[in-house]
Write an enzyme that holds these catalytic residues in place. Structure first.
Site, PDB file in Angstrom:
ATOM      1  N   SER A 140       0.864  -0.885   0.038  1.00  0.00           N
ATOM      2  CA  SER A 140       0.123   0.211  -0.088  1.00  0.00           C
ATOM      3  C   SER A 140       1.206   1.416   0.338  1.00  0.00           C
ATOM      4  O   SER A 140       1.659   1.032   0.478  1.00  0.00           O
ATOM      5  CB  SER A 140      -0.498   0.036   1.047  1.00  0.00           C
ATOM      6  OG  SER A 140      -1.727   1.408   1.342  1.00  0.00           O
ATOM      7  N   TYR A 153      -2.290  -0.948  10.924  1.00  0.00           N
ATOM      8  CA  TYR A 153      -1.697  -1.199   8.766  1.00  0.00           C
ATOM      9  C   TYR A 153      -0.399  -1.100   8.225  1.00  0.00           C
ATOM     10  O   TYR A 153      -0.082  -1.747   7.388  1.00  0.00           O
ATOM     11  CB  TYR A 153      -2.862  -0.882   8.119  1.00  0.00           C
ATOM     12  CG  TYR A 153      -2.808  -0.388   6.980  1.00  0.00           C
ATOM     13  CD1 TYR A 153      -4.079  -1.541   6.712  1.00  0.00           C
ATOM     14  CD2 TYR A 153      -3.246   0.308   5.717  1.00  0.00           C
ATOM     15  CE1 TYR A 153      -4.279  -2.225   5.175  1.00  0.00           C
ATOM     16  CE2 TYR A 153      -3.430  -0.532   4.765  1.00  0.00           C
ATOM     17  CZ  TYR A 153      -3.931  -1.292   4.297  1.00  0.00           C
ATOM     18  OH  TYR A 153      -4.250  -1.332   2.968  1.00  0.00           O
TER      19      TYR A 153
END
Ligand SMILES: NC(=O)c1ccc[n+]([C@@H]2O[C@H](COP(=O)([O-])OP(=O)(O)OC[C@H]3O[C@@H](n4cnc5c(N)ncnc54)[C@H](OP(=O)(O)O)[C@@H]3O)[C@@H](O)[C@H]2O)c1
Length: 247
Positions: A140, A153
């Site tokens: 990501s 995350y």
């Protein structure tokens, strides 16, 4: 070449995994679909077959090593081998650390980190023995820079970056010809936001995705580009997102 490659895809029941399965199957790959929602996998496999492609599927919880091993076995039993492992399953229940959503923290570690480890452990002996293979992961942009509400995350996605780079280096040093590709998407319109339990974070993220989100087919295109390179060529990293998102 994509045609006839056997490609295992984790997190294939929606979003990026689903779009990638459809695209690769349309280009002649034999896709092996894994995720927890079996009804979604069946629908997708049926749609691929109806369009003239080849797909197998099996329920896969990436946190369980035995289920990762089983999907590699399914690929071999159904299609005679495995060429590409797309480790894409992941979730993003973001929140500020002070909200103390510790179950979410641990779930992200289990799925986003241990799921990648389990998937690689399942396929690496095969890739080493055959001296070929391709490991592709969905990190990501949160694996490249820090974002408030995304400490855990982001940490899981930074892990993927480091792990994939060392996998690439060691394979090159050991002469096992394992190609790698790590993808760093920005806002892609999928089901990703559904796991966010913290109300304020959810609202803020929905605002960002409504403003910028682009379809998961954009990431599927990138996976196809990575696979389609000659066997002696690795495109190791892709940062991909909406042209109008500063990310
Ligand atoms: N969308 C974005 O903006 C964006 C940006 C950067 C990175 N990413 C990454 O892209 C990847 C795909 O996400 P997406 O955006 O396509 O969201 P999505 O539509 O929510 O897809 C996530 C997939 O992961 C699967 N999954 C979750 N937990 C699992 C588990 N324990 N075992 C197996 N599969 C599991 C889900 O299927 P089941 O629920 O059926 O198991 C689903 O198929 C994730 O790693 C995510 O972190 C997304």
């Amino acid at each position: 070449m994509i045609k006839d490659k056997v490609v295992i895809i984790s997190g294939a029941s929606s979003g990026i995994g689903e779009a990638t399965a459809k695209l690769l199957a349309s280009k002649g790959a034999k896709v092996v679909l894994g995720a927890r929602r079996e009804d979604k996998l069946k629908q997708l496999a049926d749609a691929i077959a109806k369009a003239g492609g080849q797909a197998a599927y099996q329920v896969l919880d990436v946190t369980q090593q035995s289920e990762n091993d089983a999907i590699v076995k399914l690929a071999k039993d159904t299609f005679g081998g495995v060429d590409v492992m797309f480790l894409n399953a992941g979730l993003m229940p973001n929140s500020p650390l002070s909200a103390m959503r510790t179950d979410d923290w641990h779930q992200m570690v289990d799925v986003n980190i241990k799921g990648v480890l389990n998937g690689v452990a399942a396929v690496l002996p095969t890739f080493v023995a055959q001296k070929s293979g391709h490991v592709i992961t969905t990190s990501s942009v949160a694996g490249l820079k820090a974002y408030p509400n995304g400490a855990v995350y982001g940490g899981t996605k930074w892990f993927v970056r480091d792990f994939m780079e060392v996998l690439r280096m060691e394979s090159a040093m050991e002469g096992t010809n394992i190609r790698t590709a790590t993808i760093y998407p920005a806002a892609i319109s999928t089901e990703l936001l559904r796991a966010i339990g913290d109300k304020a974070t959810s609202q803020a993220m929905h605002g960002i995705y409504e403003k910028y989100g682009i379809p998961p087919e954009r990431i599927a295109n990138v996976v196809a580009i990575a696979i389609d390179q000659p066997e002696d060529t690795t495109i190791n990293e892709f940062t991909v997102g909406p042209a109008n998102q500063p990310w």
